[in-house]
Design a protein around this motif. Structure first.
Motif, mmCIF file in Angstrom:
data_model
loop_
_atom_site.group_PDB
_atom_site.id
_atom_site.type_symbol
_atom_site.label_atom_id
_atom_site.label_comp_id
_atom_site.label_asym_id
_atom_site.label_seq_id
_atom_site.Cartn_x
_atom_site.Cartn_y
_atom_site.Cartn_z
ATOM 1 N N MET A 1 57.490 23.929 48.540
ATOM 2 C CA MET A 1 56.116 24.360 48.393
ATOM 3 C C MET A 1 55.840 25.513 49.355
ATOM 4 N N SER A 2 55.217 26.545 48.817
ATOM 5 C CA SER A 2 54.895 27.725 49.608
ATOM 6 C C SER A 2 53.692 27.462 50.500
ATOM 7 N N LEU A 3 53.743 27.961 51.718
ATOM 8 C CA LEU A 3 52.621 27.841 52.636
ATOM 9 C C LEU A 3 51.647 28.997 52.473
ATOM 10 N N THR A 4 52.039 30.043 51.748
ATOM 11 C CA THR A 4 51.194 31.200 51.532
ATOM 12 C C THR A 4 50.332 30.981 50.298
ATOM 13 N N PRO A 5 49.001 30.951 50.458
ATOM 14 C CA PRO A 5 48.134 30.775 49.284
ATOM 15 C C PRO A 5 48.302 31.941 48.317
ATOM 16 N N ARG A 6 48.349 31.621 47.048
ATOM 17 C CA ARG A 6 48.498 32.631 45.997
ATOM 18 C C ARG A 6 47.435 32.431 44.939
ATOM 19 N N ARG A 7 47.005 33.534 44.400
ATOM 20 C CA ARG A 7 46.122 33.494 43.243
ATOM 21 C C ARG A 7 46.899 34.139 42.105
ATOM 22 N N VAL A 8 47.043 33.426 41.011
ATOM 23 C CA VAL A 8 47.828 33.898 39.873
ATOM 24 C C VAL A 8 46.911 34.093 38.680
ATOM 25 N N VAL A 9 47.050 35.229 38.007
ATOM 26 C CA VAL A 9 46.291 35.518 36.795
ATOM 27 C C VAL A 9 47.252 35.521 35.618
ATOM 28 N N ARG A 10 46.914 34.739 34.613
ATOM 29 C CA ARG A 10 47.675 34.673 33.352
ATOM 30 C C ARG A 10 46.681 34.806 32.215
ATOM 31 N N GLU A 11 46.416 36.019 31.780
ATOM 32 C CA GLU A 11 45.429 36.245 30.726
ATOM 33 C C GLU A 11 45.950 37.104 29.585
ATOM 34 N N GLY A 12 47.034 37.805 29.789
ATOM 35 C CA GLY A 12 47.513 38.771 28.808
ATOM 36 C C GLY A 12 48.227 38.138 27.636
ATOM 37 N N ALA A 13 48.737 39.002 26.801
ATOM 38 C CA ALA A 13 49.408 38.570 25.574
ATOM 39 C C ALA A 13 50.631 37.699 25.844
#
Length: 135
Positions: A1-13
């Motif tokens: 598990m990563s300790l660095t917070p991430r924000r991921v966007v999955r909206e495309g085709a």
């Protein structure tokens, strides 16, 4: 598990197979954007200018999902399938690029020729890194 917070966007085709972008702190890493609409249909199959415009429109859309804009881009890589054809239209294509950025972009840039992109109809793929104060 990563300790660095991430924000991921999955909206495309292609949201079922790749993220459109990932934000870590104030840095946004965009996956390569190509000339497709929201359904994944290629636009401008043989027209590099149409593909440049659509790929940058997709870049803009992904950035907006993070609350960022084209002005936040600090680095970009352009992958093209025909570098001679691209450079033969460089003046027009870089004018189009400036239009998409809303002025002369102040970013580092790399231009690379590749044998093929994900579809034989794709002529260009644009990958960017952006920095923003929105974390």
């Amino acid at each position: 598990m990563s300790l660095t917070p991430r924000r991921v966007v999955r909206e495309g085709a292609f949201k079922n197979i790749i993220a459109d972008g990932v934000q870590v702190g104030d840095t946004i890493y965009l996956s390569g954007q190509v000339s497709v609409d929201g359904e994944g249909r290629t636009l401008g199959a043989s027209d590099i200018a149409v593909q440049v415009r659509q790929a940058y429109a997709n870049v803009r859309s992904v950035l907006a999902s993070f609350g960022a804009s084209m002005a936040d881009i600090v680095d970009e890589t352009l992958f093209v399938t025909d570098i001679d054809g691209f450079l033969g239209q460089a003046d027009a294509l870089f004018a189009l690029r400036a239009e998409m950025f809303g002025g002369d972009p102040q970013v580092s840039q790399t231009l690379v020729q590749v044998a093929r992109l994900g579809s034989p109809d794709w002529l260009i793929e644009i990958k960017c890194i952006a920095r923003t104060s929105a974390a």
